[in-house]
Design a protein around this motif. Sequence first.
Motif, PDB file in Angstrom:
ATOM      1  N   MET A   1       0.824  -0.992  -0.097  1.00 49.30           N
ATOM      2  CA  MET A   1      -0.029   0.082   0.102  1.00 49.30           C
ATOM      3  C   MET A   1       0.714   1.215  -0.143  1.00 49.30           C
ATOM      4  SD  MET A   1      -2.626   1.306   2.892  1.00 49.30           S
ATOM      5  CE  MET A   1      -3.650  -0.098   3.142  1.00 49.30           C
ATOM      6  N   LYS A   2       0.605   2.085  -0.956  1.00 50.60           N
ATOM      7  CA  LYS A   2       1.292   3.179  -1.078  1.00 50.60           C
ATOM      8  C   LYS A   2       0.654   4.357  -0.388  1.00 50.60           C
ATOM      9  CE  LYS A   2       2.598   3.085  -5.628  1.00 50.60           C
ATOM     10  NZ  LYS A   2       2.023   1.545  -6.090  1.00 50.60           N
ATOM     11  N   VAL A   3       1.484   5.104   0.407  1.00 50.39           N
ATOM     12  CA  VAL A   3       0.867   6.282   1.298  1.00 50.39           C
ATOM     13  C   VAL A   3       1.408   7.578   1.028  1.00 50.39           C
ATOM     14  CG1 VAL A   3      -0.309   7.048   3.570  1.00 50.39           C
ATOM     15  CG2 VAL A   3      -0.281   4.480   2.898  1.00 50.39           C
ATOM     16  N   ASN A 132       6.667   7.113 -11.687  1.00 52.97           N
ATOM     17  CA  ASN A 132       7.177   5.910 -10.923  1.00 52.97           C
ATOM     18  C   ASN A 132       6.143   5.694  -9.641  1.00 52.97           C
ATOM     19  OD1 ASN A 132       8.898   5.606 -12.984  1.00 52.97           O
ATOM     20  ND2 ASN A 132      10.255   6.855 -12.083  1.00 52.97           N
ATOM     21  N   TRP A 133       5.572   6.479  -9.177  1.00 56.27           N
ATOM     22  CA  TRP A 133       5.060   6.511  -7.860  1.00 56.27           C
ATOM     23  C   TRP A 133       3.896   7.055  -7.573  1.00 56.27           C
ATOM     24  CZ3 TRP A 133       3.662   8.489  -3.152  1.00 56.27           C
ATOM     25  CH2 TRP A 133       3.643   7.682  -1.927  1.00 56.27           C
ATOM     26  N   THR A 134       2.647   6.498  -7.620  1.00 56.34           N
ATOM     27  CA  THR A 134       1.456   7.055  -7.346  1.00 56.34           C
ATOM     28  C   THR A 134       0.876   6.501  -6.071  1.00 56.34           C
ATOM     29  OG1 THR A 134       1.131   7.112  -9.743  1.00 56.34           O
ATOM     30  CG2 THR A 134      -0.820   7.391  -8.429  1.00 56.34           C
ATOM     31  N   PRO A 135       0.388   7.467  -5.110  1.00 58.89           N
ATOM     32  CA  PRO A 135      -0.259   6.739  -3.742  1.00 58.89           C
ATOM     33  C   PRO A 135      -1.578   6.269  -3.944  1.00 58.89           C
ATOM     34  CG  PRO A 135      -0.284   9.213  -4.025  1.00 58.89           C
ATOM     35  CD  PRO A 135       0.534   8.915  -5.103  1.00 58.89           C
ATOM     36  N   THR A 158      -9.391   9.804  -9.743  1.00 52.50           N
ATOM     37  CA  THR A 158      -8.153   9.395  -9.811  1.00 52.50           C
ATOM     38  C   THR A 158      -7.886   8.168  -8.977  1.00 52.50           C
ATOM     39  OG1 THR A 158      -7.734  10.583  -7.450  1.00 52.50           O
ATOM     40  CG2 THR A 158      -7.257  11.848  -9.671  1.00 52.50           C
ATOM     41  N   GLY A 159      -8.895   7.768  -7.983  1.00 54.15           N
ATOM     42  CA  GLY A 159      -8.715   6.307  -7.568  1.00 54.15           C
ATOM     43  C   GLY A 159      -7.850   6.563  -6.122  1.00 54.15           C
ATOM     44  N   VAL A 160      -7.371   7.718  -5.841  1.00 58.87           N
ATOM     45  CA  VAL A 160      -6.668   7.796  -4.498  1.00 58.87           C
ATOM     46  C   VAL A 160      -7.720   7.979  -3.305  1.00 58.87           C
ATOM     47  CG1 VAL A 160      -6.480  10.186  -4.538  1.00 58.87           C
ATOM     48  CG2 VAL A 160      -4.673   8.910  -3.639  1.00 58.87           C
ATOM     49  N   ALA A 161      -7.588   7.393  -2.279  1.00 61.74           N
ATOM     50  CA  ALA A 161      -8.367   7.344  -1.144  1.00 61.74           C
ATOM     51  C   ALA A 161      -7.697   8.400  -0.248  1.00 61.74           C
ATOM     52  CB  ALA A 161      -8.506   6.138  -0.438  1.00 61.74           C
TER      53      ALA A 161
END
Length: 489
Positions: A1-3, A132-135, A158-161
């Motif tokens: 999980m990317k935060v 290269n990095w999307t949270p 965007t799909g980001v929470a």
Amino acid sequence: MKVLHVAAEIFPLVKTGGLADVLGALPQALVRAGADVRLLLPGLPAILHGVEMQESVWSIGAIFGAGQVTLRRGTIARSGVTAYVVDAPYLYKRHGNPYLAADGTEWSDNVQRFALLGWVAAHLAAGEFDANWTPDVLHTHDWHAAMACAYVACRPVTGVATVFTVHNLAYQGVFAVEDFHLMHLPSRLMVPSGLEYHGQFSFMKAGLKFAHRVTTVSPSYAREIATEAFGCGLDGVIRARGADVSGILNGVDPGVWNPASDAALAAPYSSGALAGKAVCKAALQKELGLVVDAKAPLFAVVSRLTQQKGLDLLLAAWPLLLQDTLASGAQLVIQGSGDAALEAAFAAAAQAHPGQIAVSLGYDEALAHRVIAGADAMVVPSRFEPCGLTQLYALRYGTVPVVRAVGGLADTVVDANPHHLAQDSATGFLFDAAEPQALVGALRRAIACLRDAPTWARIMLRGMAQDFSWSSAAEQYIALYEDAIRRPK
Ligand code: ADP
Ligand code: GLC
């Protein structure tokens, strides 16, 4: 999980209060719990200087009044966490307090300074600046970062929470409606169901309205801010979010706050070897010009001097306390800065009672460690307290907290009443009413207990054994992130 965490402060680079301590510790705890965590910070001089190996990742160009904005990426040395830094000299290249000019007033362009931070966060979260990095989760802290939630909400999916943490509801980032055009936001948001707030517009509301989940830094404060008494005008907005609002208690960073390895102290100590604590007390008395007396009850405060912290109650309570012969010889250390009237009142009290009251105005991290270690008891009489960290540090340092039963203070200190003493669960002294007499009562109980050495030792050791670890908070945040990703609204 990317935060991605977004905030204006981070210990030890920029700190005005506990927000910095949280950002200095929580990301690392989340990494240990298995998350891939990065930070986004404004390019204040201390941050540009302190974040190592900064490479440029995106040239953003001219926006929010700044001629050239560049997104850089580097590493926070003490944690190894990757940090993006918004380099915008025109808006951020200013020394001192991140929010205030030298004369104590807000920077006149704070609206652009913190809109930029939120705007960059939203674009970074959309994958526009670093492919290269999307949270998966964008976690914003306090009003300074809150607008990110509105920028995300205005973009195509965007799909980001998004998660917004309220560290202090009293600071809201409210600006004149005439400034709204500076925001690069659609005017349809300037409505009561959006960002409008009594004819102005509010950054805090952007977080409260648009984040998928809202958290605060203790369970009690999460309940309190839904009431008129603690809601700072936003309790209706908070109540409307229902179960989306929750409280997760802050922790203590043992790498920074550990009496056994604290380089600032005159002597190390631990619950198994307490001799060093008496050395710290004597050294503190000497350093601050108090009468060096192992038996004098030594109370301390390390705090911003603001209305929130209730220190006017302590000013009024102290002379009342000293009317009692039991309290004669009691000493008080105040370390803090802020409200000019409070600073002056404490300075006058110290002058009137040399050897008994010592005041250190200004900000000094190492002294804060020595004060917390050297005192017998820590006084936190706050009118409201989202979490409070000094009582947690005090517990770890065997310094017994005397606190008002509110917010995070009520969640972290167990009153030494007969019931809790019998259960051996007591860790401190609580009082209810925000009135000097109520505080006097708690201070008297503390002094009486201090005279009863075995009972005091039990309370102290119970406090030192408390586990306010960041790993427990990190697990709760990860569960919340998973839920927000699964069920954004
Ligand atoms: P808040 O964030 O509301 O100020 P907290 O208790 O959460 O309250 O955090 C305060 C932090 O700031 C603690 O780390 C405390 O030690 C520190 N602090 C407050 N005043 C001073 C000061 N004058 N000098 C050094 N540290 C201070
Ligand atoms: C705020 C609160 C304080 C809390 C800190 C960190 O500054 O006033 O209670 O401990 O944030 O979350």
